[in-house]
Design an enzyme around this catalytic site. Sequence first.
Site, short mmCIF file in Angstrom:
data_model
loop_
_atom_site.label_atom_id
_atom_site.label_comp_id
_atom_site.label_asym_id
_atom_site.label_seq_id
_atom_site.Cartn_x
_atom_site.Cartn_y
_atom_site.Cartn_z
CG ASP A 12 -0.18 -0.08 2.53
OD1 ASP A 12 1.04 -0.34 2.50
OD2 ASP A 12 -0.80 0.11 3.59
CG HIS A 45 21.95 7.48 -18.22
ND1 HIS A 45 20.86 7.57 -19.03
CD2 HIS A 45 22.56 8.70 -18.31
CE1 HIS A 45 20.81 8.77 -19.58
NE2 HIS A 45 21.84 9.48 -19.16
CG ASP A 102 23.99 13.72 -15.18
OD1 ASP A 102 23.22 14.63 -14.82
OD2 ASP A 102 24.01 13.24 -16.33
CG ASP A 143 20.64 17.27 -16.98
OD1 ASP A 143 21.46 16.68 -16.26
OD2 ASP A 143 20.27 16.86 -18.10
CG HIS A 170 26.51 11.14 -24.54
ND1 HIS A 170 26.46 12.51 -24.44
CD2 HIS A 170 27.49 10.75 -23.68
CE1 HIS A 170 27.34 12.92 -23.54
NE2 HIS A 170 27.99 11.87 -23.07
CG HIS A 188 18.68 16.73 -23.02
ND1 HIS A 188 18.04 17.38 -21.99
CD2 HIS A 188 19.76 16.12 -22.43
CE1 HIS A 188 18.68 17.16 -20.85
NE2 HIS A 188 19.75 16.41 -21.08
CG HIS A 231 15.96 13.69 -21.40
ND1 HIS A 231 16.18 12.35 -21.32
CD2 HIS A 231 17.11 14.27 -20.97
CE1 HIS A 231 17.40 12.12 -20.86
NE2 HIS A 231 17.98 13.28 -20.63
CD GLU A 233 23.78 15.93 -21.47
OE1 GLU A 233 24.16 14.98 -20.78
OE2 GLU A 233 22.59 16.28 -21.55
CE1 TYR A 264 30.88 9.94 -19.85
CE2 TYR A 264 30.76 10.10 -22.25
CZ TYR A 264 30.38 10.55 -21.00
OH TYR A 264 29.49 11.59 -20.89
NE ARG A 286 26.90 13.19 -18.46
CZ ARG A 286 26.92 11.90 -18.12
NH1 ARG A 286 27.67 11.04 -18.79
NH2 ARG A 286 26.20 11.45 -17.10
CD GLU A 307 23.74 17.48 -18.32
OE1 GLU A 307 24.02 16.59 -17.49
OE2 GLU A 307 22.75 17.43 -19.08
#
Length: 457
Positions: free
Chosen positions: A51, A255, A272, A283, A364, A368, A375, A398, A402, A422, A424
């Site tokens: 619940d 991610h 991130d 972001d 990547h 965005h 996004h 961003e 890697y 990265r 961003e």
Amino acid sequence: MFADAMDRLPPQPAPTPLAEYKQRQDRLTSQFKKDDLFILAAPQEAVHSNDVHYRFRTSSDILYLTGWFDPEASVVLRYDEGTWKTCLFVQPKDTLKEIWEGRRPGVEGALAHYAVDEAYPSSDLEECLDVWFPECKRVYHRGGINAHLDSMVDSAILRRDRARQHFGTGPFVVQDPASLLAELRLRKSASEIEQMKYASEVASLAHELAMRHSKDGVNEGQLQAIIEGFFSYAGASGWAYPSIVGCGENATILHYTVNNDECRDGEVILIDAGAEYRGYASDITRSWPISGTFTEAQNEIYSLVLKSQEAAIAACKVGNAYTAPHDEARRVLAEGLIELGIISQTVDEALDPTDGELRNWYMHNTSHWIGLDVHDVGVYKPGGTPRTLESGMCLTVEPGLYFGAWRPDVDCPKRYANIGIRIEDDVLVTETGPVVLTNACPKTVDDIQSIVGQPLS
Ligand code: GLY
Ligand code: MN
Ligand code: MN
């Protein structure tokens, strides 16, 4: 630590005025015909277990049109007596429910404090639609959000009763309103930018606090706790997307969200994480050395990513294609990786979408849209042509590199093994050039090295 940091934040902005919600509704209905009917339902609450529910987050389109956050809501726009009416269906006031779960604005609160013309208890939706369907020809409705509403719309379209037989009443067409709403949401108002700026300030400072808390042996989850704890402390509703906190080889997983390894001197951490404030996302990604000092190899990669990000941000200009930042970032990265001896192709070869080696290390996109969704909505290539940037659009920038030494698909250069970087930021496009909403977040090598592991001064 949080209390001291609060001195660095600007005051929270004023909420979006009711008149602006009305303008948004008018901009949408100005594209309708008088015999259209628009229905937008909130998603249903999701069960966590037994619940217990996940924290509810309503549809960004409902937030955009009304600012209404609570569950079980629907918005109906209908033409009646010479004007468009905004009708909000809400959980009614209910003392027992309010004792257990919290206060509800109810129908009365909706009418008093929101930009709506009519408000009803959500249990009246079916009865109202039974009256309104026969008066419309087209229903704007997004399927797949609320199964009961989907079936009501389906049966209104399929109904073959006497009224339809004799008078042709009732809807014949269902149209998804998502693209109309997306087009409106793509260009941010001054008030939206203020909300996004606050979300960005909170997230910038949260990253700085995590930098200051970094040291050998700290757990990724502890840094996540600092960041997300500060989001709440500073008045944000929480994260805008699950935080990515990866150190060492975890930083090379785009991610990664496991967030429970220990961080070690010699490693770079990639975080991130962005806050959500009044529905608006920030972001931010930052990468820093746990020890407080980049190794030579880490510095080479960090400086290259930063150079590519600066070039990409400079390309966020009115009139440029939205792909311009990506093209700039890729060009700078390809040139830099060739100079470092990591890529042995020419720049043009390295950039080739199928055979180029850049894709091994940068796989990547650079940008965005960002807004109520991290996004955010808005078609990137309407009709196949990249959209031109306009004042008021917001996008992330961003780039990253890697070097996963664990990857079986590439030969990772030893010198750069398990470095994941990265950087961003969130950028507002204006007539006078790009404005970096997240510019309070430390980013230069010198700033990062002077902050990591140091107390807030
Ligand atoms: N945080 C997800 C992204 O950067 O797109
Ligand atoms: Mn992003
Ligand atoms: Mn991100």
